[in-house]
Design an enzyme around this catalytic site. Structure first.
Site, short mmCIF file in Angstrom:
data_model
loop_
_atom_site.label_atom_id
_atom_site.label_comp_id
_atom_site.label_asym_id
_atom_site.label_seq_id
_atom_site.Cartn_x
_atom_site.Cartn_y
_atom_site.Cartn_z
N SER A 10 0.83 -1.20 0.00
CA SER A 10 0.00 0.00 0.00
C SER A 10 0.86 1.25 0.00
O SER A 10 1.63 1.48 0.94
CB SER A 10 -0.90 0.01 1.24
OG SER A 10 -1.53 1.27 1.36
N HIS A 35 -1.31 -1.24 -4.23
CA HIS A 35 -2.58 -0.90 -3.58
C HIS A 35 -2.63 0.60 -3.33
O HIS A 35 -1.71 1.17 -2.72
CB HIS A 35 -2.70 -1.66 -2.26
CG HIS A 35 -4.05 -1.53 -1.62
ND1 HIS A 35 -5.15 -2.26 -2.03
CD2 HIS A 35 -4.48 -0.74 -0.60
CE1 HIS A 35 -6.20 -1.93 -1.28
NE2 HIS A 35 -5.81 -1.01 -0.41
N ASP A 37 -4.83 3.54 -1.66
CA ASP A 37 -5.90 3.89 -0.72
C ASP A 37 -6.39 5.31 -0.98
O ASP A 37 -5.64 6.27 -0.76
CB ASP A 37 -5.41 3.77 0.72
CG ASP A 37 -5.26 2.33 1.16
OD1 ASP A 37 -6.22 1.56 1.01
OD2 ASP A 37 -4.17 1.96 1.63
N MET A 39 -8.95 8.20 0.07
CA MET A 39 -9.81 8.64 1.19
C MET A 39 -10.28 10.07 0.93
O MET A 39 -9.51 10.90 0.46
CB MET A 39 -9.04 8.58 2.51
CG MET A 39 -8.42 7.23 2.80
SD MET A 39 -7.49 7.25 4.37
CE MET A 39 -6.59 5.70 4.23
N HIS A 68 -8.53 1.28 -4.01
CA HIS A 68 -9.50 1.07 -2.92
C HIS A 68 -10.16 2.41 -2.59
O HIS A 68 -9.54 3.29 -1.97
CB HIS A 68 -8.75 0.50 -1.72
CG HIS A 68 -9.59 0.28 -0.51
ND1 HIS A 68 -9.04 0.05 0.74
CD2 HIS A 68 -10.95 0.25 -0.33
CE1 HIS A 68 -10.01 -0.12 1.61
NE2 HIS A 68 -11.16 0.01 1.00
N MET A 70 -12.20 4.55 -0.50
CA MET A 70 -12.82 4.79 0.81
C MET A 70 -13.45 6.16 0.76
O MET A 70 -13.02 7.11 1.43
CB MET A 70 -11.77 4.67 1.92
CG MET A 70 -11.33 3.25 2.18
SD MET A 70 -9.98 3.12 3.38
CE MET A 70 -8.58 3.31 2.27
N MET A 139 -11.65 -5.54 5.52
CA MET A 139 -10.83 -4.64 6.33
C MET A 139 -10.58 -5.27 7.69
O MET A 139 -11.52 -5.65 8.39
CB MET A 139 -11.53 -3.29 6.50
CG MET A 139 -11.68 -2.47 5.24
SD MET A 139 -10.09 -2.01 4.49
CE MET A 139 -9.35 -1.03 5.79
N ASP A 172 -6.85 -6.20 4.21
CA ASP A 172 -6.14 -4.93 4.35
C ASP A 172 -6.17 -4.49 5.81
O ASP A 172 -7.25 -4.28 6.37
CB ASP A 172 -6.81 -3.87 3.47
CG ASP A 172 -6.08 -2.54 3.46
OD1 ASP A 172 -5.07 -2.40 4.17
OD2 ASP A 172 -6.52 -1.64 2.73
#
Length: 219
Positions: A10, A35, A37, A39, A68, A70, A139, A172
């Site tokens: 990540s 990966h 992330d 947000m 991913h 979020m 998660m 994750d």
């Protein structure tokens, strides 16, 4: 799902001053996926990166970009992340009212679909869409912050999914040599690792250590 392990470092834990070099380093170190992330400060407290970062990573690596989301109401941003070069786009079932619409949208862009569930979300909520996604992301920490400790009681959720789902099961949060073995034994095959890779001096050794600890081989 095969018997091979996929290690997906990540970049949330990478040094963003030299992000390009970091991505190249994990690629040469044996990473399978990158990966990413994302947000938004709404669905989770923090704000991280967007499509421009995905685009910049796409320009320097052929590794699978595992994005991913979020973020709240993710359907608004599928086009941007798909066009930036994502290979897999994972959304949170808790962040939307119409998951089937999001799945259809991601498919329309020619991308693989992942759905993610937070630790306090009952896995049953996604039973009716399991046949429509390529991957489920479990998660094992609360989404929104890196470096958290692994929640061991999530292993039962992975085992539950393994009995019902033939696609990739990604985990994750708090993944290291010890927890990798636990989640793979339960049925996971995609391991997201943050500080367990980027927090180490030798990325190749860290990736190899996670893979070997899981008891499964590389793709």
């Amino acid at each position: 799902m095969g018997t091979n392990i996929i290690v997906a470092p990540s970049i949330l834990s990478a040094d963003f001053n030299v992000l390009g070099e970091e991505v190249k380093a994990i690629a040469s170190g044996g990473a399978d996926w990158v990966h990413v992330d994302v947000m938004d400060g709404v669905f989770v407290p923090n704000i991280t990166m967007g499509p421009l970062v995905v685009r910049s990573i796409r320009a320097i690596t052929d590794l699978v970009l595992d994005v991913h989301l979020m973020i709240d109401n993710p359907i608004r941003h599928i086009d941007q992340f798909a066009d930036a070069g994502s290979d897999i786009i994972t959304f949170h079932v808790e962040a939307c009212k119409t998951p089937l619409e999001i799945i259809k949208k991601i498919r329309s862009k020619g991308k693989k679909v992942g759905v993610s569930i937070k630790p306090d979300t009952d896995v049953k909520i996604i039973y009716d869409i399991l046949d429509k996604v390529d991957m489920v992301l479990v998660m094992t920490v609360e989404p929104g912050f890196g470096g958290q400790s692994f929640m061991g009681d999530m292993v039962a959720k992975i085992r539950n999914l393994k009995e019902r789902f033939n696609g990739d099961i990604e985990v994750d949060g708090g993944i290291n040599k010890t927890t990798a073995k636990e989640v793979v034994s339960a049925g996971a095959n995609v391991l997201v690792a943050g500080t367990a890779v980027f927090g180490q001096e030798d990325y190749a050794e860290a990736i190899r250590g996670i893979r070997e600890a899981s008891g499964l081989s590389s793709l």
